[in-house]
Structure formats: structure tokens, C-alpha cells
Write an enzyme that holds these catalytic residues in place. Structure first.
Site, PDB file in Angstrom:
ATOM      1  N   GLU A 143       0.734  -1.148  -0.132  1.00  0.00           N
ATOM      2  CA  GLU A 143       0.034   0.162  -0.026  1.00  0.00           C
ATOM      3  C   GLU A 143       0.894   1.268  -0.026  1.00  0.00           C
ATOM      4  O   GLU A 143       0.453   2.145  -0.832  1.00  0.00           O
ATOM      5  CB  GLU A 143      -0.972  -0.216   1.315  1.00  0.00           C
ATOM      6  CG  GLU A 143      -1.749  -1.140   1.275  1.00  0.00           C
ATOM      7  CD  GLU A 143      -1.321  -2.310   2.207  1.00  0.00           C
ATOM      8  OE1 GLU A 143       0.034  -2.570   2.044  1.00  0.00           O
ATOM      9  OE2 GLU A 143      -2.088  -2.719   3.057  1.00  0.00           O
ATOM     10  N   CYS A 176       0.132   1.413   6.934  1.00  0.00           N
ATOM     11  CA  CYS A 176      -0.496   1.783   5.808  1.00  0.00           C
ATOM     12  C   CYS A 176      -1.612   2.387   5.983  1.00  0.00           C
ATOM     13  O   CYS A 176      -2.322   3.250   5.303  1.00  0.00           O
ATOM     14  CB  CYS A 176      -0.823   0.319   4.984  1.00  0.00           C
ATOM     15  SG  CYS A 176       1.098  -0.297   4.367  1.00  0.00           S
TER      16      CYS A 176
HETATM   17 ZN   LIG Z   1       1.414  -2.029   5.823  1.00  0.00          ZN
END
Ligand SMILES: [Zn+2]
Length: 153
Positions: free
Chosen positions: A55, A86
Site C-alpha cells: 500500500e 499503511c
Molecule cells: Zn502495511
């Protein structure tokens, strides 16, 4: 392309990452107005950089491609449920819609759980395993916040 196809792409990226690069099984796709503007895979093994989750890599690539840190008009498809790092990056990027397929529980079954970090963040500061200690700003001569404030006026 529809949601199923975007997620399929994220999962295929995750599979390719394992098969071709010996990387961890995570992929991500960022979509704007129906177009894939960026993709990412987990590159922690390859780069030795613990922040190179799929991500994060996709957000970095999308920001570069779109020349903006504001991805509020984008949708993120991550093969796995985002970890706290993330998720934070998703907040900073203003992404409001995120889809994931493999859960934290699925990741735990293959030894890639992020539960520990989620649990740590939920604890009061003083109970966390990481010692986050404040050092009084008045002990230092320079003041970056004052510079910023001056720049704004
Ligand atoms: Zn992550």
C-alpha cells in the site's frame, strides 16, 4: 474494470511478487476515475526497507504520478488488510475508500500478522514497548515551527 477486477489485479501482483521475486504476498492497486494510476507490491525483502509495504509503494507511486499528496479522489485495493502504518498513510493521503481481501487473521496463519502493532497503538503511551520520550524544545536554539508560522503570514 470493476471492483472484482481491481482486487484480482492486486492479488495477482501479490502472487507474482512471491513467485518471481521471493517477496511477501501483498499487492495493491490505486484507482482514479476508473483507471489504475499506480500499483505496488511488498518490497521489504528486496529493499531491506520495513516501510515498503504494497500500500505504501502504491501510494508513493500514485502521488508521484498524479503530482499530489492528496489522493482523496482515489480508491485503494489491497490484497491484504492494511497494517497500522499503511492505514496511517491512507489517512495522510485522504483516501476514503479501501477494499481488502485477505484479513489480518489470514495473515496471522502464515506468520505475517500485524496484530501486535495494532495492540501497541491502542495502549496508553507509557504502556507501549517503544519508549517515546519527549525532550523539551526550549533546550534547542532553532525553532522550525516558528519558521513555518512566519512563512504562513
Ligand atoms: Zn502495511
Amino acid at each position: 474494470m470493476n471492483r472484482h477486477e481491481y482486487m484480482c489485479q492486486a492479488i495477482e501482483l501479490a502472487c507474482e511478487n512471491v513467485k518471481e521475486k521471493g517477496g511477501r504476498p501483498f499487492g495493491a492497486v490505486i484507482v482514479k476515475d476508473g483507471d489504475v494510476v499506480a500499483t505496488g507490491v511488498n518490497e521489504v525483502m528486496e529493499t531491506h526497507d520495513p516501510t515498503t509495504h504494497a500500500e505504501m509503494q502504491a501510494i508513493r507511486a500514485a502521488s508521484r504520478a498524479l503530482q499530489t499528496a492528496d489522493l482523496s479522489d482515489c480508491v485503494l485495493f489491497a490484497s491484504g488488510e492494511p497494517c497500522p502504518m499503511c492505514l496511517s498513510a491512507i489517512y495522510w493521503a485522504n483516501i476514503k475508500d479501501v477494499y481488502y481481501s485477505y484479513t489480518e487473521e489470514d495473515a496471522a496463519q502464515i506468520g505475517l500478522s500485524t496484530k501486535y502493532v495494532y495492540e501497541q497503538i491502542a495502549l496508553p503511551k507509557e504502556e507501549r514497548d517503544i519508549h517515546l520520550r519527549r525532550m523539551d524544545k526550549r533546550a534547542f536554539a532553532s525553532d522550525p515551527f516558528a519558521l513555518w508560522k512566519k512563512r504562513e503570514t
